[in-house]
Design an enzyme around this catalytic site. Sequence first.
Site, PDB file in Angstrom:
ATOM      1  N   GLU A 165      12.768  13.813  19.975  1.00 33.53           N
ATOM      2  CA  GLU A 165      12.390  13.091  21.074  1.00 33.53           C
ATOM      3  C   GLU A 165      11.330  11.928  20.836  1.00 33.53           C
ATOM      4  O   GLU A 165      10.518  11.829  21.830  1.00 33.53           O
ATOM      5  CB  GLU A 165      12.179  13.667  22.343  1.00 33.53           C
ATOM      6  CG  GLU A 165      13.558  14.753  22.616  1.00 33.53           C
ATOM      7  CD  GLU A 165      13.292  15.628  23.723  1.00 33.53           C
ATOM      8  OE1 GLU A 165      12.237  15.401  24.847  1.00 33.53           O
ATOM      9  OE2 GLU A 165      14.073  16.374  23.938  1.00 33.53           O
ATOM     10  N   GLU A 281      22.193  20.292  20.950  1.00 36.98           N
ATOM     11  CA  GLU A 281      22.053  21.154  22.141  1.00 36.98           C
ATOM     12  C   GLU A 281      22.925  20.934  23.181  1.00 36.98           C
ATOM     13  O   GLU A 281      22.715  20.641  24.403  1.00 36.98           O
ATOM     14  CB  GLU A 281      20.641  20.851  22.607  1.00 36.98           C
ATOM     15  CG  GLU A 281      19.407  20.571  21.696  1.00 36.98           C
ATOM     16  CD  GLU A 281      18.048  20.181  22.235  1.00 36.98           C
ATOM     17  OE1 GLU A 281      17.783  19.957  23.461  1.00 36.98           O
ATOM     18  OE2 GLU A 281      17.215  19.803  21.590  1.00 36.98           O
TER      19      GLU A 281
END
Length: 370
Positions: A165, A281
């Site tokens: 991220e 994910e």
Amino acid sequence: MASPNRRDVMLGGGVAALAAWGAGQAQVLKPAIVEDSGASLRARAAQRRLLYGAATSTYQLGQSDFAGALAREAGILVAEYEMKRDAIEPVRGQYDFAAADALAQFAHVHGMAFRGHTLVWHASNPRWLDAAAFAARDERLLTSYISAVAGHFRGRLQSWDVVNEVLLPKDGRADGMRLSSWLSAFGPSYVDLAFHAARAADPHALRVYNDWGCEGGAPENDTFRRATLRFLETLLERGVPIQALGLQGHLAAFGSKVDQKKLRTFLDEVRAMGLKILVTEHDVDDSGGPSDIALRDRAVADASRRFLDVVLDNSATIAVLTWGLSDRFLDAPGFRAVLSGYRPRMLPLDADLARTPMWSALASAFDQRR
Ligand code: G3I
């Protein structure tokens, strides 16, 4: 996307089970009994040169029925939180690999691959890694940790999320990078440092940049995809040894839909850079829709299939992991699930470990991969 959510609230039960796990560690390592009722996701994925697996934890592995289902369905595992820095280095310079090693051992015992998540992130850092630590601007804060942790798992991992991220275009930087302590301490080249240190520590593990925001069809997803492509190109131009893009794949059944055309074009450009693609994910949030379970399940399965059909049509895609295998571990007392009588259904197995329409969506997406 580390804002607190249902998953972050799994507290009480985790403590008891972890304590039990610590005392009865052997129970986690005992091979789970694997019943195979029809070709599993693991088998179907393998037939199409793919790895399918899921995020898990030692808490989850302490439930033997779940451990059996995981061993049947998953061909690769990732730690949901026990390989993050706050779990691995709670005290500066003191590493605790016990839980992560138990997960790695479970994967090994069941012939599964294992991937690392994550070496560098703006969240889940230990309390001691505070402003003062960053203010010293000592690169060893980053490189020593990576050398120690990636070195500990050397040769045992299929891949690492080296950095997680890194981008957040709405933070306003021209390069789209997220404003974080790592960025303010070391500048954009903290990413370069991390990848070079990861390669030096374990050249065998595929080096992945993992992020969310590239899947959806909203204008901010267009911005995210453009920033991601520019970011990847810049890294490659600087000789950063990145090998793959991790698409987190957190979707919403009743939110902005995947724009298949835009996603396909984006992934074609990622493959053209010579990078592999992993879905790291995947889950489908089913909140915000009707309460009828059949309708929610259908919307979840449709959203997953809409996404996977595009991703699996790209020859660079090598793995799909869901962020958990069963809904059993998603909700916690006192949270939305109990307050509104709503139990989330976001994953391939429901809380009773029954296969859901999402399981079927994954299975047919794998089966139909060319
Ligand atoms: O198990 C401990 C418990 O023993 C302790 O008492 C309690 C209080 O500190 O913490 C418990 O651990 C929590 C853990 O989840 C297990 O529930 C951590 O505090 C909590 O921070 C952790 O949250 C995780 C979150 O990332 C932050 O690391 C979630 O499980 C996990 O699902 C979530 O996953 C992230 C990915 O890493 C990155 N992409 C987004 C994704 C979803 O937010």
